[in-house]
Each structure stands twice: as structure tokens, then as C-alpha cells.
Design an enzyme around this catalytic site. Structure first.
Site, PDB file in Angstrom:
ATOM      1  N   GLU A   1       3.436  -3.454 -11.833  1.00  0.00           N
ATOM      2  CA  GLU A   1       2.315  -4.365 -11.628  1.00  0.00           C
ATOM      3  C   GLU A   1       1.248  -4.265 -12.704  1.00  0.00           C
ATOM      4  O   GLU A   1       0.117  -3.817 -12.455  1.00  0.00           O
ATOM      5  CB  GLU A   1       1.673  -4.135 -10.258  1.00  0.00           C
ATOM      6  CG  GLU A   1       2.607  -4.425  -9.102  1.00  0.00           C
ATOM      7  CD  GLU A   1       1.907  -4.474  -7.760  1.00  0.00           C
ATOM      8  OE1 GLU A   1       0.713  -4.168  -7.686  1.00  0.00           O
ATOM      9  OE2 GLU A   1       2.573  -4.830  -6.771  1.00  0.00           O
TER      10      GLU A   1
ATOM     11  N   GLU B   1       9.458  -4.570  -4.555  1.00  0.00           N
ATOM     12  CA  GLU B   1       8.649  -4.184  -3.390  1.00  0.00           C
ATOM     13  C   GLU B   1       8.492  -5.389  -2.480  1.00  0.00           C
ATOM     14  O   GLU B   1       8.369  -6.518  -2.953  1.00  0.00           O
ATOM     15  CB  GLU B   1       7.228  -3.723  -3.777  1.00  0.00           C
ATOM     16  CG  GLU B   1       7.162  -2.412  -4.505  1.00  0.00           C
ATOM     17  CD  GLU B   1       5.736  -1.985  -4.859  1.00  0.00           C
ATOM     18  OE1 GLU B   1       4.780  -2.424  -4.188  1.00  0.00           O
ATOM     19  OE2 GLU B   1       5.597  -1.211  -5.819  1.00  0.00           O
TER      20      GLU B   1
HETATM   21  C1  GBH Z   1       1.706  -2.801  -4.289  1.00  0.00           C
HETATM   22  O1  GBH Z   1       0.841  -3.748  -4.813  1.00  0.00           O
HETATM   23  C2  GBH Z   1       1.711  -1.502  -5.058  1.00  0.00           C
HETATM   24  O2  GBH Z   1       2.658  -1.532  -6.105  1.00  0.00           O
HETATM   25  C3  GBH Z   1       1.970  -0.296  -4.194  1.00  0.00           C
HETATM   26  O3  GBH Z   1       1.679   0.879  -4.902  1.00  0.00           O
HETATM   27  C4  GBH Z   1       1.182  -0.402  -2.933  1.00  0.00           C
HETATM   28  O4  GBH Z   1       1.353   0.732  -2.117  1.00  0.00           O
HETATM   29  C5  GBH Z   1       1.631  -1.647  -2.216  1.00  0.00           C
HETATM   30  O5  GBH Z   1       1.333  -2.729  -2.992  1.00  0.00           O
HETATM   31  C6  GBH Z   1       0.928  -1.899  -0.905  1.00  0.00           C
HETATM   32  O6  GBH Z   1      -0.417  -2.223  -1.119  1.00  0.00           O
HETATM   33  O7  GBH Z   1      -8.067  -5.667  -2.576  1.00  0.00           O
HETATM   34  O8  GBH Z   1      -8.356  -8.065  -2.533  1.00  0.00           O
HETATM   35  O9  GBH Z   1      -8.344  -6.913  -4.641  1.00  0.00           O
HETATM   36  C7  GBH Z   1       0.784  -4.922  -4.025  1.00  0.00           C
HETATM   37  C8  GBH Z   1       0.075  -6.058  -4.680  1.00  0.00           C
HETATM   38  C9  GBH Z   1      -1.992  -6.816  -5.525  1.00  0.00           C
HETATM   39  C10 GBH Z   1      -1.904  -5.833  -3.385  1.00  0.00           C
HETATM   40  C11 GBH Z   1      -3.481  -6.611  -5.551  1.00  0.00           C
HETATM   41  C12 GBH Z   1      -3.381  -5.606  -3.386  1.00  0.00           C
HETATM   42  C13 GBH Z   1      -5.462  -6.319  -4.255  1.00  0.00           C
HETATM   43  C14 GBH Z   1      -6.133  -7.220  -3.307  1.00  0.00           C
HETATM   44  N1  GBH Z   1      -1.350  -5.828  -4.710  1.00  0.00           N
HETATM   45  N2  GBH Z   1      -4.031  -6.600  -4.207  1.00  0.00           N
HETATM   46  S1  GBH Z   1      -7.864  -6.941  -3.275  1.00  0.00           S
END
Ligand code: GBH
Length: 489
Positions: free
Chosen positions: A206, A395
Site C-alpha cells: 500500500e 488483503e
Molecule cells: C490495510 O490497509 C493494511 O495493509 C493492513 O496493515 C491493515 O491491518 C488492514 O488494512 C486493516 O486496516 O483512517 O479515514 O484515513 C487497508 C486500507 C486505507 C484502510 C487507508 C484505512 C485509512 C482511512 N487502508 N484507510 S482513514
């Protein structure tokens, strides 16, 4: 051992069968019932489709000071006041560093044949570069041996955000292209030493979150809030790091070692599935991922991206772009939610992004809007836009409240609902020939959920963070049945 009381009885209870031992929990024990439709290649997933689970090093390992591991930016960040909602850190996390054998049994009990994990760069190079730490690599040797003994294929992510702190201190981490080069050296070393057993490497997990949350809004390590030009440069350096690592894995891995990214592409869904909206969603996918998948797969920044960045555009050379677009063997996609519903428009961009109504639902995490069709559209757009031939879903999953009921079982029906719907859409994709060849469910077990600490649980297995005991949730049975039903001999 730590397995006692865990899964056997609970698994047996959940499936209505008496299961005598852990080994009997593996795929073979779970034959489809007569009433369950048998899925062959026509109605199920393609032959050889790979089912797995996923984790990352800092979120599960703990043992942050053991066997010569150096500090990472996440150690520093989590120990900084006010960064983690429950004031926790991952010094111990799930203690996977010591409990990895048990955790491999958890995978085996699901019948999963693949496992995506990440390697902690600061275990291998405590200072980020220079002298490697053989004891750090040894942990992964032990893990790989254990996976191999249990018939589980390893998929290793080289970078899941735990940059050695030394590199942050020395040259500002990813703000400098020195990080891209150090990443390539580390990737080369890992490929050289592990590619006898690891056939698939993911470069960076990511990129977009690393850039935006780590260097834009400061919610992730290293907690920076850079200017637009600073963020654009980080984005470029990270993409360059990906490309250099691809080349390093090719140069130093054994013949046949495969490599690709693991991106959470900005997902663009046609609001209504008309040909015009579908085309608009493709255009939006290409533009909104311009600094990530688009540049990796096309070797150039789009005109709109550069025009929008203006004087804040990153500094780069033509050579950089060819490195970033080094040929890859597959694209890994983390798919959680719809980022945008797209409607075709007669404007310069060719699309508009519909606003989300306040009533749009979300899972336990406020950001996690369920939109199962995301699982269909993202791989379809990627395959179509860039002629990608192999895709892994690296994922997919959700957090939930996951409270044990009075009988002790965690009836995580919301997770099952989410997974069932996403997997149905994944099957829609594969049945139409979208080349998805494997799926890694996030996550194997509850873990340190970054700035949410331990407050968001994404696991198929519940972890008691006081005792470190793992207990299967109902969704573990759901996934086990899904795998068994779709295992085509
Ligand atoms: C994944 O990202 C990660 O790769 C992993 O490590 C993690 O455990 C998993 O998600 C579960 O969260 O807080 O409104 O800014 C997932 C995609 C994109 C999800 C950014 C969280 C932030 C939203 N992520 N997003 S905010």
C-alpha cells in the site's frame, strides 16, 4: 501447549461434528454436505485457485528488542504520546515471534495453502543498511521451514511500513531517494537468502497509505505532514523503491522468483452499471492511481497528474520512470471498500465522483464502507486497463466487535456477511475470466491495528492480548468451509 482449549472443541461445536485432533481440521476433513452445492470449475473458482491468509511483521511479531532487531519508525511512532488511540504499542503484539509454530497450525486448521506475511527490514538490517543481522533472518528461516513442513506456500512482503528508524534519522527516510536505494539493497539480500523457498515476493504494501497517512496527514509513522511537493516527492521515491526492488529480486533471486506490488488501488465503481459509467470508472481508476499503479504499469505520470501537481510535481528522470515500470509478474490488490462511485460526465475528466450519503453503512471501522462489488471491479479494471495477466487479492476483510457470546463463541456474523458477499463478487470476476489466481484474507488473527492500537480486530482468530491465546471466531469456520468447498482436486 498454547493450543489447548482452543479450537478443537469450538471448531467441532461450530461445525456440528466431532473433530478429534488439530490435524483433522485441515481441508481434507471438511467434505461438502449433500445439501451444499458442489462447486466445480463452472460455478466455483478456477482450478488451482490459491486460498490464504495475511499478516504483517510489526502488527503481529512483538519481540522488538530480540535477536538484534533494530528500531523501526513504527516503534518510535507508537511510543510517541498521542499517536495510538488506546495508547498501546506493538512491543509484544500477538507474540508471533515466539508463537509462530502455533500460528502455522491456525492456518493449517483452515485448510489454507498460502500465507502472506511481511519481513521486518530492521530485523535483517538493524541499521537499515550495511551489516546484515543473520539472527534476524533466521526467524524467517524458521518460519519458512515450519510453513513448508505444513504444506503452506509462503508469499513474502518486503515492506509493510516498518522502515528502520536509522534511515529516518540518517536521511529522512522516504523523503530521500536514498531510501529507495537502501530498500533495493535489502530486497536483494532477502531474495538471495530466501528465494530457495519463497517464490513470490511483494515489494511494498500500500504505497498510497504510506505516502498519505505517513507523510501527508501524519496519522501513521513517521508522522509527517509534508507540503504537497514534499508528498509528491515521497510518492515518487516510494514508487522508485518498488521498481528498484523488482530489479533487485530479479537479479538476486533464483530463477523463477516472481515479484509484484501489493497496492490498495483507489477503487472506482460504476454507480450504475452502464457502458458509459463503466468506461468512466476505468478512466477514474487510471487517473486516481496515477502516482501508483498507473506509473508502475505505464512508465509515465499521466498528463492530468502532472498538470494538477504543477510546480509541486516530483523531480525525476526518464531513467526513474523506466525503473518504476520494470516488468512485474503479477499485481497484488488489497481490496476493502469502494472509494468512489463513478458517473460518466461530459467534462474534461470524463467522470464525476458521486458523494456518499450520510446513511451509507459502514462496518465497525468508520472508514470501512461495505461495497462487495469493489471485489469485482478493482481486479477487472486493473486487468483491462493494463492487460495484467495475474492478480492476487493480497488483503480483504473487516473488523468487528467480536465479543464472545455467553457460550464462549464469537458469532462474528457481520464478518461472515461481508466475506460472503465479497467472495461472491470475486467469483463473478473469475467466472468472467478476470485473472485473479489467489486470495489472502486479512487477517489470520487480531493484531496491532496501527493507530487504532488493539481496538480494531480483523482476525479470523480472536487474540486475547493478555494471555495471547488464539480462539477461532465463527468466521474461521466459514472460511474453512469456503476453502474446502472450492478445493478442486
Ligand atoms: C490495510 O490497509 C493494511 O495493509 C493492513 O496493515 C491493515 O491491518 C488492514 O488494512 C486493516 O486496516 O483512517 O479515514 O484515513 C487497508 C486500507 C486505507 C484502510 C487507508 C484505512 C485509512 C482511512 N487502508 N484507510 S482513514
Amino acid at each position: 501447549m498454547a493450543f489447548k482449549g482452543l479450537s478443537r472443541r469450538q471448531f467441532a461445536g461450530l461445525t456440528g461434528r466431532s473433530i478429534p485432533g488439530i490435524s483433522a481440521l485441515s481441508a481434507g476433513s471438511s467434505q461438502p454436505e449433500d445439501s451444499v452445492p458442489k462447486r466445480g470449475t463452472s460455478s466455483g473458482f478456477p482450478n488451482g485457485f490459491l486460498w490464504g491468509t495475511a499478516t504483517s511483521s510489526y502488527q503481529i511479531e512483538g519481540a522488538v528488542n530480540e535477536d538484534g532487531r533494530g528500531p523501526s519508525i513504527w516503534d518510535r511512532f507508537a511510543h510517541t504520546r498521542g499517536t495510538i488511540s488506546d495508547h498501546s504499542n506493538a512491543d509484544t503484539a500477538t507474540d508471533h515471534y515466539h508463537l509462530y509454530k502455533q500460528d502455522v497450525q491456525l492456518m493449517k486448521a483452515l485448510g489454507a495453502k498460502a500465507y502472506r506475511f511481511s519481513i521486518a527490514w530492521p530485523r535483517v538490517f538493524p541499521e537499515g543498511a550495511g551489516t546484515p543481522n543473520p539472527k534476524g533472518l533466521d526467524f524467517y528461516n524458521r518460519l519458512l521451514d515450519e510453513l513448508s513442513a505444513n504444506g503452506i506456500e509462503p508469499f513474502a512482503t518486503l515492506y509493510h511500513w516498518d522502515l528502520p528508524q536509522a534511515l529516518q534519522d540518517r536521511f529522512g527516510g522516504w523523503t530521500s531517494r536514498d531510501a529507495s536505494k537502501a530498500f533495493a539493497d535489502y530486497a536483494a539480500y532477502v531474495a538471495k537468502h530466501l528465494s530457495d523457498r519463497v517464490k513470490h515476493f511483494f515489494t511494498i504494501n500500500e504505497c498510497s497509505r504510506l505516502v498519505h497517512l505517513g507523510h501527508g496527514i501524519g496519522a501513521d509513522a513517521p508522522g509527517l505532514k509534508l507540503s504537497p511537493s514534499g508528498q509528491n516527492q515521497v510518492r515518487h521515491n516510494v514508487a522508485l523503491g518498488h521498481g528498484l526492488a523488482v530489479q533487485a529480486v530479479r537479479a538476486h533471486g533464483r530463477a523463477g522468483t516472481r515479484v509484484g506490488p501489493a497496492e490498495n488501488a483507489v477503487s472506482c465503481i460504476p454507480a450504475i452499471e452502464t457502458p458509459a459509467n463503466i468506461r468512466a470508472a476505468e478512466i477514474a481508476t487510471r487517473e486516481l492511481n496515477a502516482g501508483y499503479l498507473t506509473v508502475m504499469l505505464e512508465g509515465k505520470y499521466t498528463d492530468a497528474y502532472l498538470a494538477q501537481a504543477g510546480k509541486d510535481a516530483p523531480k525525476y528522470t526518464a531513467e526513474d520512470l523506466s525503473v518504476i515500470s520494470s516488468p512485474i509478474d503479477f499485481v497484488g490488490l488489497n481490496v476493502y471498500m469502494p472509494d468512489h462511485y463513478v458517473i460518466a460526465a461530459d467534462n474534461e475528466r470524463g467522470f464525476t465522483l458521486a458523494p456518499f450519503p450520510a446513511s451509507f453503512p459502514h462496518m465497525k471501522a468508520a472508514w470501512l464502507r461495505p461495497g462487495p462489488e469493489t471485489m469485482y471491479w478493482v481486479p477487472r479494471h486493473v486487468a483491462k486497463l493494463w492487460n495484467v495477466k495475474s492478480i492476487y487479492i493480497t488483503e480483504n476483510g473487516t473488523s468487528g466487535t467480536d465479543q464472545p457470546a455467553p457460550d464462549g463463541t464469537i458469532y462474528d456474523l457481520d464478518r461472515i456477511m461481508y466475506l460472503r458477499n465479497y467472495l461472491t463478487q470475486l467469483q463473478r470476476a473469475t467466472s468472467e475470466g478476470v485473472p485473479v489466481i489467489g486470495y489472502f484474507l486479512w487477517g489470520l488473527m487480531d493484531n496491532f491495528e496501527w493507530s487504532d492500537g488493539y481496538e480494531q480486530r480483523f482476525g479470523l482468530y480472536h487474540v486475547d492480548f493478555h494471555t495471547r491465546r488464539r480462539t477461532p471466531k465463527l468466521s474461521a469456520s466459514f472460511y474453512r468451509e469456503t476453502i474446502a468447498r472450492n478445493a478442486v482436486a
